[in-house]
Design a protein around this motif. Structure first.
Motif, PDB file in Angstrom:
ATOM      1  N   MET A 104      24.291  59.091  66.520  1.00 14.98           N
ATOM      2  CA  MET A 104      23.062  58.735  67.169  1.00 14.98           C
ATOM      3  C   MET A 104      23.307  58.626  68.668  1.00 14.98           C
ATOM      4  O   MET A 104      24.357  58.172  69.097  1.00 14.98           O
ATOM      5  CB  MET A 104      22.579  57.386  66.600  1.00 14.98           C
ATOM      6  N   ARG A 105      22.322  59.050  69.435  1.00 18.10           N
ATOM      7  CA  ARG A 105      22.393  58.948  70.893  1.00 18.10           C
ATOM      8  C   ARG A 105      21.392  57.901  71.369  1.00 18.10           C
ATOM      9  O   ARG A 105      20.292  57.803  70.843  1.00 18.10           O
ATOM     10  CB  ARG A 105      22.075  60.288  71.555  1.00 18.10           C
ATOM     11  N   ILE A 106      21.790  57.121  72.350  1.00 20.81           N
ATOM     12  CA  ILE A 106      20.893  56.144  72.957  1.00 20.81           C
ATOM     13  C   ILE A 106      20.339  56.773  74.229  1.00 20.81           C
ATOM     14  O   ILE A 106      21.067  56.974  75.198  1.00 20.81           O
ATOM     15  CB  ILE A 106      21.631  54.828  73.262  1.00 20.81           C
ATOM     16  N   THR A 107      19.076  57.109  74.192  1.00 22.37           N
ATOM     17  CA  THR A 107      18.435  57.777  75.328  1.00 22.37           C
ATOM     18  C   THR A 107      17.697  56.763  76.202  1.00 22.37           C
ATOM     19  O   THR A 107      17.422  55.637  75.780  1.00 22.37           O
ATOM     20  CB  THR A 107      17.468  58.858  74.825  1.00 22.37           C
ATOM     21  N   SER A 108      17.357  57.170  77.406  1.00 20.78           N
ATOM     22  CA  SER A 108      16.763  56.257  78.380  1.00 20.78           C
ATOM     23  C   SER A 108      15.438  55.656  77.921  1.00 20.78           C
ATOM     24  O   SER A 108      15.076  54.560  78.354  1.00 20.78           O
ATOM     25  CB  SER A 108      16.583  56.955  79.726  1.00 20.78           C
ATOM     26  N   ASP A 109      14.732  56.332  77.013  1.00 24.44           N
ATOM     27  CA  ASP A 109      13.447  55.795  76.551  1.00 24.44           C
ATOM     28  C   ASP A 109      13.609  54.617  75.597  1.00 24.44           C
ATOM     29  O   ASP A 109      12.649  53.875  75.366  1.00 24.44           O
ATOM     30  CB  ASP A 109      12.594  56.892  75.912  1.00 24.44           C
ATOM     31  N   VAL A 110      14.808  54.392  75.061  1.00 26.28           N
ATOM     32  CA  VAL A 110      15.049  53.261  74.159  1.00 26.28           C
ATOM     33  C   VAL A 110      16.169  52.351  74.675  1.00 26.28           C
ATOM     34  O   VAL A 110      16.610  51.454  73.968  1.00 26.28           O
ATOM     35  CB  VAL A 110      15.366  53.722  72.717  1.00 26.28           C
ATOM     36  N   ALA A 111      16.626  52.565  75.901  1.00 27.92           N
ATOM     37  CA  ALA A 111      17.730  51.787  76.472  1.00 27.92           C
ATOM     38  C   ALA A 111      17.206  50.799  77.507  1.00 27.92           C
ATOM     39  O   ALA A 111      16.283  51.107  78.261  1.00 27.92           O
ATOM     40  CB  ALA A 111      18.749  52.717  77.120  1.00 27.92           C
ATOM     41  N   SER A 112      17.828  49.635  77.535  1.00 30.39           N
ATOM     42  CA  SER A 112      17.462  48.606  78.500  1.00 30.39           C
ATOM     43  C   SER A 112      18.718  48.086  79.190  1.00 30.39           C
ATOM     44  O   SER A 112      19.651  47.627  78.523  1.00 30.39           O
ATOM     45  CB  SER A 112      16.740  47.453  77.789  1.00 30.39           C
ATOM     46  N   ILE A 113      18.722  48.175  80.532  1.00 30.15           N
ATOM     47  CA  ILE A 113      19.832  47.641  81.333  1.00 30.15           C
ATOM     48  C   ILE A 113      19.215  46.802  82.447  1.00 30.15           C
ATOM     49  O   ILE A 113      18.722  47.352  83.432  1.00 30.15           O
ATOM     50  CB  ILE A 113      20.710  48.756  81.939  1.00 30.15           C
ATOM     51  N   PRO A 114      19.225  45.486  82.318  1.00 34.97           N
ATOM     52  CA  PRO A 114      18.667  44.649  83.391  1.00 34.97           C
ATOM     53  C   PRO A 114      19.462  44.808  84.683  1.00 34.97           C
ATOM     54  O   PRO A 114      20.699  44.869  84.656  1.00 34.97           O
ATOM     55  CB  PRO A 114      18.804  43.223  82.860  1.00 34.97           C
ATOM     56  N   VAL A 115      18.758  44.890  85.808  1.00 35.55           N
ATOM     57  CA  VAL A 115      19.431  45.061  87.094  1.00 35.55           C
ATOM     58  C   VAL A 115      20.386  43.903  87.366  1.00 35.55           C
ATOM     59  O   VAL A 115      21.439  44.085  87.978  1.00 35.55           O
ATOM     60  CB  VAL A 115      18.420  45.266  88.246  1.00 35.55           C
ATOM     61  N   GLU A 116      20.062  42.702  86.870  1.00 37.60           N
ATOM     62  CA  GLU A 116      20.941  41.550  87.057  1.00 37.60           C
ATOM     63  C   GLU A 116      22.284  41.744  86.360  1.00 37.60           C
ATOM     64  O   GLU A 116      23.306  41.241  86.812  1.00 37.60           O
ATOM     65  CB  GLU A 116      20.282  40.268  86.531  1.00 37.60           C
ATOM     66  N   LYS A 117      22.289  42.466  85.258  1.00 33.61           N
ATOM     67  CA  LYS A 117      23.534  42.760  84.540  1.00 33.61           C
ATOM     68  C   LYS A 117      24.447  43.604  85.429  1.00 33.61           C
ATOM     69  O   LYS A 117      25.669  43.455  85.424  1.00 33.61           O
ATOM     70  CB  LYS A 117      23.229  43.489  83.233  1.00 33.61           C
ATOM     71  N   LEU A 118      23.848  44.474  86.219  1.00 41.63           N
ATOM     72  CA  LEU A 118      24.615  45.328  87.122  1.00 41.63           C
ATOM     73  C   LEU A 118      25.067  44.559  88.360  1.00 41.63           C
ATOM     74  O   LEU A 118      26.246  44.565  88.704  1.00 41.63           O
ATOM     75  CB  LEU A 118      23.768  46.535  87.535  1.00 41.63           C
ATOM     76  N   THR A 119      24.111  43.889  89.024  1.00 41.74           N
ATOM     77  CA  THR A 119      24.403  43.269  90.313  1.00 41.74           C
ATOM     78  C   THR A 119      25.117  41.930  90.222  1.00 41.74           C
ATOM     79  O   THR A 119      25.890  41.578  91.112  1.00 41.74           O
ATOM     80  CB  THR A 119      23.114  43.080  91.128  1.00 41.74           C
ATOM     81  N   HIS A 120      24.874  41.158  89.159  1.00 46.70           N
ATOM     82  CA  HIS A 120      25.479  39.836  89.047  1.00 46.70           C
ATOM     83  C   HIS A 120      26.618  39.774  88.044  1.00 46.70           C
ATOM     84  O   HIS A 120      27.199  38.704  87.831  1.00 46.70           O
ATOM     85  CB  HIS A 120      24.413  38.798  88.669  1.00 46.70           C
ATOM     86  N   TYR A 121      26.924  40.894  87.407  1.00 44.40           N
ATOM     87  CA  TYR A 121      27.992  40.900  86.404  1.00 44.40           C
ATOM     88  C   TYR A 121      28.973  42.047  86.650  1.00 44.40           C
ATOM     89  O   TYR A 121      30.108  41.820  87.048  1.00 44.40           O
ATOM     90  CB  TYR A 121      27.384  40.965  85.000  1.00 44.40           C
ATOM     91  N   LEU A 122      28.545  43.270  86.473  1.00 51.11           N
ATOM     92  CA  LEU A 122      29.478  44.392  86.573  1.00 51.11           C
ATOM     93  C   LEU A 122      29.962  44.645  87.992  1.00 51.11           C
ATOM     94  O   LEU A 122      31.139  44.944  88.206  1.00 51.11           O
ATOM     95  CB  LEU A 122      28.838  45.664  86.014  1.00 51.11           C
ATOM     96  N   LEU A 123      29.068  44.572  88.966  1.00 45.89           N
ATOM     97  CA  LEU A 123      29.425  44.922  90.344  1.00 45.89           C
ATOM     98  C   LEU A 123      29.826  43.711  91.181  1.00 45.89           C
ATOM     99  O   LEU A 123      30.161  43.857  92.350  1.00 45.89           O
ATOM    100  CB  LEU A 123      28.261  45.660  91.011  1.00 45.89           C
ATOM    101  N   GLN A 124      29.814  42.541  90.583  1.00 49.32           N
ATOM    102  CA  GLN A 124      30.184  41.300  91.268  1.00 49.32           C
ATOM    103  C   GLN A 124      31.615  40.938  90.898  1.00 49.32           C
ATOM    104  O   GLN A 124      31.956  40.934  89.720  1.00 49.32           O
ATOM    105  CB  GLN A 124      29.221  40.188  90.833  1.00 49.32           C
ATOM    106  N   PHE A 125      32.437  40.624  91.908  1.00 50.47           N
ATOM    107  CA  PHE A 125      33.814  40.232  91.616  1.00 50.47           C
ATOM    108  C   PHE A 125      33.823  38.984  90.741  1.00 50.47           C
ATOM    109  O   PHE A 125      33.076  38.040  90.965  1.00 50.47           O
ATOM    110  CB  PHE A 125      34.612  39.957  92.899  1.00 50.47           C
ATOM    111  N   ARG A 126      34.688  39.006  89.741  1.00 47.69           N
ATOM    112  CA  ARG A 126      34.861  37.859  88.839  1.00 47.69           C
ATOM    113  C   ARG A 126      36.360  37.607  88.703  1.00 47.69           C
ATOM    114  O   ARG A 126      37.134  38.547  88.549  1.00 47.69           O
ATOM    115  CB  ARG A 126      34.253  38.173  87.471  1.00 47.69           C
TER     116      ARG A 126
END
Length: 110
Positions: free
Chosen positions: A1-23
């Motif tokens: 199964m493929r997860i396509t953009s029409d059924v995928a959700s990525i909150p911008v906070e997950k990117l900016t406050h988690y993945l791209l933020q130094f921890r």
């Protein structure tokens, strides 16, 4: 199964406050910076994660009271390089949307 953009959700906070933020623990920002991602353009990481999800099969990994967890293995392609990752997604019970949870870098063999 493929997860396509029409059924995928990525909150911008997950990117900016988690993945791209130094921890101090489990930091992913330095690895992502090496392939060209930064907090100044989180939409580039979002697009790359959506492309990663659409181009490889999502494999059911675990089912529990929270929903079905899927793992997608492959390359995350950035503006200046790529990184082998496993991305983790969850589909909560009764929903059709897949929510991005995290990514795990694949350790390179020596």
């Amino acid at each position: 199964m493929r997860i396509t953009s029409d059924v995928a959700s990525i909150p911008v906070e997950k990117l900016t406050h988690y993945l791209l933020q130094f921890r101090p623990r489990n930091d992913k920002s330095r690895l992502l910076a090496r392939i060209g991602f930064s907090t100044s353009a989180p939409q580039l990481l979002e697009a790359a994660l959506l492309r990663h999800a659409a181009e490889a099969d999502a494999v059911l990994d675990e089912q529990d009271v929270y929903g079905d967890r899927f793992v997608i293995s492959g390359k995350l392609v950035g503006p200046i390089g790529d990184l082998s990752i496993h991305s983790i997604w969850i589909r909560k019970g009764g929903e059709s949307t897949f929510h991005f949870v995290t990514l795990i870098p694949v350790k390179e063999k020596r």
